[in-house]
Design a protein around this motif. Structure first.
Motif, PDB file in Angstrom:
ATOM      1  N   LYS A 119      46.404  12.035 -52.257  1.00 43.93           N
ATOM      2  CA  LYS A 119      45.631  10.806 -52.416  1.00 43.93           C
ATOM      3  C   LYS A 119      45.294  10.168 -51.064  1.00 43.93           C
ATOM      4  O   LYS A 119      44.160   9.778 -50.831  1.00 43.93           O
ATOM      5  N   GLU A 120      46.318  10.008 -50.223  1.00 44.89           N
ATOM      6  CA  GLU A 120      46.064   9.370 -48.928  1.00 44.89           C
ATOM      7  C   GLU A 120      47.143   9.745 -47.906  1.00 44.89           C
ATOM      8  O   GLU A 120      48.253  10.116 -48.269  1.00 44.89           O
ATOM      9  N   ILE A 121      46.767   9.616 -46.658  1.00 44.19           N
ATOM     10  CA  ILE A 121      47.689   9.836 -45.544  1.00 44.19           C
ATOM     11  C   ILE A 121      47.747   8.512 -44.787  1.00 44.19           C
ATOM     12  O   ILE A 121      46.723   8.029 -44.307  1.00 44.19           O
ATOM     13  N   LYS A 122      48.957   7.946 -44.734  1.00 43.85           N
ATOM     14  CA  LYS A 122      49.128   6.642 -44.087  1.00 43.85           C
ATOM     15  C   LYS A 122      49.891   6.782 -42.798  1.00 43.85           C
ATOM     16  O   LYS A 122      50.891   7.494 -42.728  1.00 43.85           O
ATOM     17  N   GLU A 123      49.441   6.071 -41.780  1.00 46.59           N
ATOM     18  CA  GLU A 123      50.162   6.026 -40.505  1.00 46.59           C
ATOM     19  C   GLU A 123      50.957   4.724 -40.444  1.00 46.59           C
ATOM     20  O   GLU A 123      50.504   3.692 -40.927  1.00 46.59           O
ATOM     21  N   ASP A 124      52.136   4.774 -39.867  1.00 45.83           N
ATOM     22  CA  ASP A 124      52.941   3.556 -39.708  1.00 45.83           C
ATOM     23  C   ASP A 124      52.862   3.054 -38.282  1.00 45.83           C
ATOM     24  O   ASP A 124      52.682   3.733 -37.347  1.00 45.83           O
ATOM     25  N   PRO A 151      55.717  13.274 -43.629  1.00 46.73           N
ATOM     26  CA  PRO A 151      55.060  14.317 -42.853  1.00 46.73           C
ATOM     27  C   PRO A 151      55.879  14.706 -41.624  1.00 46.73           C
ATOM     28  O   PRO A 151      56.616  13.897 -41.065  1.00 46.73           O
ATOM     29  N   LEU A 152      55.749  15.965 -41.226  1.00 47.86           N
ATOM     30  CA  LEU A 152      56.359  16.406 -39.972  1.00 47.86           C
ATOM     31  C   LEU A 152      55.530  15.898 -38.804  1.00 47.86           C
ATOM     32  O   LEU A 152      56.063  15.512 -37.776  1.00 47.86           O
ATOM     33  N   LEU A 153      54.198  15.922 -38.987  1.00 46.36           N
ATOM     34  CA  LEU A 153      53.332  15.319 -37.983  1.00 46.36           C
ATOM     35  C   LEU A 153      52.013  14.938 -38.621  1.00 46.36           C
ATOM     36  O   LEU A 153      51.624  15.472 -39.657  1.00 46.36           O
ATOM     37  N   ILE A 154      51.328  13.987 -37.999  1.00 45.45           N
ATOM     38  CA  ILE A 154      50.016  13.526 -38.443  1.00 45.45           C
ATOM     39  C   ILE A 154      49.076  13.675 -37.261  1.00 45.45           C
ATOM     40  O   ILE A 154      49.415  13.301 -36.140  1.00 45.45           O
ATOM     41  N   GLY A 155      47.907  14.232 -37.492  1.00 41.05           N
ATOM     42  CA  GLY A 155      46.956  14.423 -36.407  1.00 41.05           C
ATOM     43  C   GLY A 155      45.541  14.087 -36.829  1.00 41.05           C
ATOM     44  O   GLY A 155      45.228  14.012 -38.011  1.00 41.05           O
ATOM     45  N   ARG A 156      44.711  13.895 -35.839  1.00 41.57           N
ATOM     46  CA  ARG A 156      43.288  13.680 -36.072  1.00 41.57           C
ATOM     47  C   ARG A 156      42.536  14.870 -35.492  1.00 41.57           C
ATOM     48  O   ARG A 156      42.996  15.488 -34.531  1.00 41.57           O
ATOM     49  N   GLU A 157      41.399  15.159 -36.060  1.00 39.82           N
ATOM     50  CA  GLU A 157      40.595  16.266 -35.560  1.00 39.82           C
ATOM     51  C   GLU A 157      40.181  15.964 -34.109  1.00 39.82           C
ATOM     52  O   GLU A 157      39.502  14.980 -33.846  1.00 39.82           O
ATOM     53  N   GLY A 158      40.631  16.791 -33.178  1.00 39.00           N
ATOM     54  CA  GLY A 158      40.296  16.606 -31.771  1.00 39.00           C
ATOM     55  C   GLY A 158      40.903  15.363 -31.162  1.00 39.00           C
ATOM     56  O   GLY A 158      40.355  14.791 -30.218  1.00 39.00           O
ATOM     57  N   GLY A 159      42.043  14.907 -31.670  1.00 38.83           N
ATOM     58  CA  GLY A 159      42.620  13.670 -31.167  1.00 38.83           C
ATOM     59  C   GLY A 159      44.120  13.744 -31.013  1.00 38.83           C
ATOM     60  O   GLY A 159      44.697  14.790 -30.762  1.00 38.83           O
ATOM     61  N   GLU A 160      44.762  12.580 -31.187  1.00 36.50           N
ATOM     62  CA  GLU A 160      46.197  12.455 -30.977  1.00 36.50           C
ATOM     63  C   GLU A 160      47.001  13.088 -32.114  1.00 36.50           C
ATOM     64  O   GLU A 160      46.527  13.219 -33.231  1.00 36.50           O
TER      65      GLU A 160
END
Length: 99
Positions: free
Chosen positions: A94-99, A37-46
């Motif tokens: 299927k899923e989005i994983k954060e490292d 991913p270029l970026l990962i975000g949360r709704e209304g978050g980081e």
């Protein structure tokens, strides 16, 4: 949680469970694909930049609907009809994983 991925020269915003059609990828149906991913975000978050991975499954390989390309020059007796069907790969996120 959502992610912005890049494939085929285009960028897509995806969430888990999305189906999207991208430019043809060299994988068979049923195979798993890992995209950076270029970026990962949360709704209304980081927002995190390039940390993690997006796991998708190839659902379908195919061609889109036919488009007609018609060239014409007036007064020159020039007409050309061509058709084009763009190949695509349909992915299921299927899923989005954060490292």
């Amino acid at each position: 949680m959502y992610a912005i991925i890049q494939t085929g020269g285009k960028q897509y915003r995806v969430v888990q469970g999305d189906r999207l059609r991208v430019e043809k990828l060299p994988f068979q149906e049923g195979e798993r694909v890992e995209l950076k991913p270029l970026l990962i975000g949360r709704e209304g978050g980081e927002i995190q930049i390039q940390k993690g991975r997006v796991v998708a499954e190839v659902v379908k390989q195919g061609k889109s609907r036919k488009i007609t390309v018609f060239k014409f020059r007036s007064k020159k007796n020039y007409k050309r009809w061509r058709g084009h069907r763009q190949p695509f790969t349909e992915l299921l996120i299927k899923e989005i994983k954060e490292d």
